[in-house]
Write an enzyme that holds these catalytic residues in place. Structure first.
Site, PDB file in Angstrom:
ATOM      1  N   LYS A 210     -15.834   1.708 -40.858  1.00 44.26           N
ATOM      2  CA  LYS A 210     -15.598   0.268 -40.797  1.00 44.26           C
ATOM      3  C   LYS A 210     -16.064  -0.392 -42.097  1.00 44.26           C
ATOM      4  CE  LYS A 210     -16.994  -3.702 -38.094  1.00 44.26           C
ATOM      5  NZ  LYS A 210     -17.804  -4.172 -36.967  1.00 44.26           N
ATOM      6  N   GLU A 216     -22.970   9.101 -45.512  1.00 41.53           N
ATOM      7  CA  GLU A 216     -22.458  10.392 -45.017  1.00 41.53           C
ATOM      8  C   GLU A 216     -20.950  10.471 -45.202  1.00 41.53           C
ATOM      9  OE1 GLU A 216     -24.508   8.352 -43.446  1.00 41.53           O
ATOM     10  OE2 GLU A 216     -25.965   9.431 -42.195  1.00 41.53           O
ATOM     11  N   GLY A 271     -18.708  -0.858 -34.221  1.00 44.17           N
ATOM     12  CA  GLY A 271     -18.430   0.559 -34.479  1.00 44.17           C
ATOM     13  C   GLY A 271     -18.421   1.406 -33.214  1.00 44.17           C
ATOM     14  N   ARG A 272     -19.437   1.240 -32.369  1.00 48.66           N
ATOM     15  CA  ARG A 272     -19.548   2.116 -31.186  1.00 48.66           C
ATOM     16  C   ARG A 272     -18.593   1.710 -30.076  1.00 48.66           C
ATOM     17  NH1 ARG A 272     -24.008  -0.627 -32.468  1.00 48.66           N
ATOM     18  NH2 ARG A 272     -24.785  -2.265 -31.079  1.00 48.66           N
ATOM     19  N   GLU A 357     -27.880   2.478 -29.067  1.00 44.05           N
ATOM     20  CA  GLU A 357     -27.723   1.602 -30.242  1.00 44.05           C
ATOM     21  C   GLU A 357     -27.460   0.166 -29.783  1.00 44.05           C
ATOM     22  OE1 GLU A 357     -26.124   3.369 -34.069  1.00 44.05           O
ATOM     23  OE2 GLU A 357     -24.598   1.853 -33.736  1.00 44.05           O
ATOM     24  N   HIS A 388     -29.118  25.041 -16.097  1.00 45.47           N
ATOM     25  CA  HIS A 388     -29.883  26.212 -16.524  1.00 45.47           C
ATOM     26  C   HIS A 388     -30.676  25.932 -17.790  1.00 45.47           C
ATOM     27  CE1 HIS A 388     -27.885  28.630 -13.464  1.00 45.47           C
ATOM     28  NE2 HIS A 388     -26.862  27.836 -13.705  1.00 45.47           N
ATOM     29  N   LYS A 518     -31.671   4.034 -43.618  1.00 42.15           N
ATOM     30  CA  LYS A 518     -30.636   4.194 -44.653  1.00 42.15           C
ATOM     31  C   LYS A 518     -31.174   3.741 -46.002  1.00 42.15           C
ATOM     32  CE  LYS A 518     -26.552   3.155 -41.806  1.00 42.15           C
ATOM     33  NZ  LYS A 518     -25.465   2.189 -41.610  1.00 42.15           N
TER      34      LYS A 518
HETATM   35  O1  F6P Z   1     -25.291   4.497 -37.151  1.00 43.35           O
HETATM   36  C1  F6P Z   1     -25.237   3.194 -37.593  1.00 43.35           C
HETATM   37  C2  F6P Z   1     -23.849   2.719 -37.763  1.00 43.35           C
HETATM   38  O2  F6P Z   1     -23.991   1.475 -38.373  1.00 43.35           O
HETATM   39  C3  F6P Z   1     -23.084   2.634 -36.452  1.00 43.35           C
HETATM   40  O3  F6P Z   1     -23.232   1.456 -35.785  1.00 43.35           O
HETATM   41  C4  F6P Z   1     -21.688   2.888 -36.901  1.00 43.35           C
HETATM   42  O4  F6P Z   1     -20.899   3.289 -35.831  1.00 43.35           O
HETATM   43  C5  F6P Z   1     -21.894   3.956 -37.931  1.00 43.35           C
HETATM   44  O5  F6P Z   1     -23.084   3.570 -38.597  1.00 43.35           O
HETATM   45  C6  F6P Z   1     -20.774   4.165 -38.901  1.00 43.35           C
HETATM   46  O6  F6P Z   1     -20.475   3.009 -39.627  1.00 43.35           O
HETATM   47  P1  F6P Z   1     -19.167   2.901 -40.475  1.00 43.35           P
HETATM   48  O7  F6P Z   1     -17.979   3.011 -39.556  1.00 43.35           O
HETATM   49  O8  F6P Z   1     -19.230   1.576 -41.138  1.00 43.35           O
HETATM   50  O9  F6P Z   1     -19.136   4.028 -41.461  1.00 43.35           O
END
Ligand code: F6P
Length: 561
Positions: A210, A216, A271-272, A357, A388, A518
């Site tokens: 987003k 990452e 995002g979630r 979150e 298990h 972060k």
């Molecule tokens: O983990 C934190 C977060 O901000 C989430 O809320 C989000 O889903 C994720 O990082 C990824 O964010 P983006 O879609 O902006 O890469």
């Protein structure tokens, strides 16, 4: 507004919890033959049995009264109508619009529904092109593999759904033409393990972020591009292999993905909560647009139920209130979610982010510290495997855990191993029963004596075999796991999370807590790379500075060992 714990019904619930403390959960069934039908709800293809909770009519009445004291209905209406309920970011929360068929919905003077329809149509065209083989790699080959690069909400939901709806028996070129993979971890292993068997000529990357600033995702996307250039032997035609899903047009362009290859996501989609948007492109590429639309339809059915069913018959409301009862009044710190369905093996990981979150917060909307507990720790694994692994602690550990069990009555249609299914379902029912009923000392002793043990030996062994019972659970059943029932299930949990956040008076839609780590990681990575003393602030703790120092010394071949 009074704080939640100062409300009359909060006090009454506290009294109810104290008076029920000594009541064995199982005894509530003995005194009420109607308990199962009294405490069950059917909606949107799902059936919820919540009778195995330590609740009475009085408790349910008090929980519902608390919800109305907290003006839950008004809060629901505020979300669905696009009010900026994410107050710390001044944003509307409208993932429900993504699955709505309303003609229009105004947010800040803009009608969002045409945007949603247009984006879905674009997704549909793209998905058809890729799945039909019309969209070709730069060398003219059709796409066989799609790699979604994203993390958190840009990974967990889509990955869970793709796994849940994949049909391993279907290798038909027309029905299942592309395989969708997910890479999230910045650990290069994840990308390596995914790419090692892929052919760049027939691979398409969907960079899903987003913000398009997530470390990452950008690290993996850059490496994927490098890998692709290497595979193709040139950087020509990369546009046939990269699309993006992001609201950050400038960053996408800077990365080198053309605007024509960018799918939109708006700031009113968290995002979630975003798998219903183009963030779900991987879902649609894997199973086709018809399946994606069925997922949306299932969620829409649940939203409709949430908006229209009376509170006492409202599945997300009841599930949310039961969670509050368990968390705040029975002091149960965690929720174990166990789908008895291998296809839903990633469901608890998905739900972990969705719930923790959202509701892992400790101040109210107006910034006041909360005196009460909020989100439980959410965790779990697929049944029967979890049985298990960790169920021992749930049965005999000295702290109660609440559980949600999820199961489909029928296995996958046409499964050659459908005869396993009764055993799967029976185990699901049995765990819920064992958690609730437990096993008393007298039952244990008579069994041991019947097995031929002496009175003394039975007496010695008995304490180890006793199970206290009284562990609450919900059981969610559906006839089959389909795109539609899965959509309803996800929407159920989304709305349950909303209900809880609304009562706790917190902002379920921001995630400031993730920011600090972060920021620190960005500083630390610089310090790790430097030549001189770690360039960390002088007031940095000696542990962090020491770890960085040791890392650098080890790389330099002088660890000091
Ligand atoms: O983990 C934190 C977060 O901000 C989430 O809320 C989000 O889903 C994720 O990082 C990824 O964010 P983006 O879609 O902006 O890469």
């Amino acid at each position: 507004m009074p704080s939640l714990s100062a409300r009359e019904n909060w006090r009454l619930l506290g009294e109810s919890a104290a008076s029920l403390e000594e009541t064995p959960l199982a005894s509530l069934f003995a005194t009420d033959p109607q308990r199962f039908s009294r405490y069950s709800i059917e909606a949107a293809g799902l059936f919820l049995d919540y009778s195995k909770n330590l609740i009475t009519e009085e408790v349910i009445g008090q929980l519902l009264a608390l919800a109305s004291e907290c003006e839950l209905a008004d809060q629901v209406a505020a979300m669905f109508s696009g009010q900026p309920i994410n107050t710390t970011e001044q944003r509307a929360v409208l993932h429900t619009a993504l699955r709505s068929q309303a003609d229009s919905l105004m947010v800040d003077g803009t009608d969002v529904m045409p945007l949603v329809r247009e984006q879905l149509a674009r997704m549909g065209r793209f998905v058809d092109q890729v799945r039909s083989g019309q969209w070709r790699g730069s060398g003219g080959r059709p796409i066989t593999d799609v790699v979604n690069i994203g993390i958190g909400g840009s990974d967990l939901g889509p990955k869970m759904v793709v796994e849940a709806l994949a049909d391993p028996t279907d290798s038909g070129v027309n029905t299942n033409p592309v395989k969708v993979h997910f890479v999230s971890n910045v650990d290069g292993e994840h990308l390596l393990q995914t790419l090692v068997n892929l052919d760049g000529q027939s691979t398409l990357f969907v960079v899903t972020s987003k913000t398009f600033t997530t470390l990452e995702t950008l690290t993996n996307a850059r490496s994927a591009r490098r890998w692709l250039v290497d595979q193709l032997g040139s950087d020509q035609g990369l546009e046939q292999h990269f699309v993006a899903v992001s609201s950050n047009a400038a960053a996408v362009a800077e990365f080198g993905i053309a605007e024509a290859n960018r799918f939109e996501i708006w700031d009113w989609v968290g995002g979630r909560y975003s798998l219903w948007s183009a963030v779900g492109l991987g879902i649609a590429l894997a199973g086709g647009m018809e399946q994606f639309n069925a997922l949306l339809a299932g969620a829409r059915r649940m939203d409709h139920h949430f908006l229209t069913a009376p509170m006492e018959q409202n599945m997300p409301v009841i599930l949310g209130l039961i969670g509050i009862w368990n968390r705040n009044f029975l002091d149960i710190p965690s929720l174990m979610v166990m789908p008895y369905d291998q296809r839903l093996a990633s469901f608890s990981a998905y739900l972990q982010q969705a719930d923790m979150e959202s509701n892992g917060k400790s101040v109210t909307l107006d910034g006041q510290p909360l005196a009460i507990k909020t989100a439980p720790v959410v965790w779990g694994a697929a049944g029967t495997n979890g049985q298990h692994a960790y169920m021992q602690l749930l049965h005999q550990g000295n702290e109660r855990v609440a559980s949600d069990f999820i199961v489909a009555i029928q296995p996958r249609e046409g499964s050659p191993f459908a005869d396993h299914h009764p055993a799967l379902v029976a185990n699901c029912f049995a765990q819920a029963e064992a958690l609730m009923v437990g096993r008393s000392r007298s039952a244990v002793e008579s069994r041991l004596l019947a097995d031929g043990l002496s009175q003394a030996a039975a007496g010695q062994l008995a304490p180890h075999l006793i199970m206290p019972g009284g562990r609450p659970s919900n059981t969610l059943m559906m006839e089959r796991l389909t795109a539609e029932t899965l959509g309803a299930l996800i929407a159920l949990y989304e709305q349950k999370i909303f209900v809880q956040g609304a009562l706790w008076g917190i902002n379920s839609f921001d995630q400031w807590g993730v920011e600090l780590g972060k920021k620190l990681a960005a500083e630390i990575i610089d310090a790790m790379a430097g030549d001189g003393e770690p360039d960390l602030a002088a007031d940095r703790d000696s542990s962090t500075a020491g770890l960085v120092q040791r890392y650098r010394q080890t790389l330099a071949g002088r660890s000091g060992d």
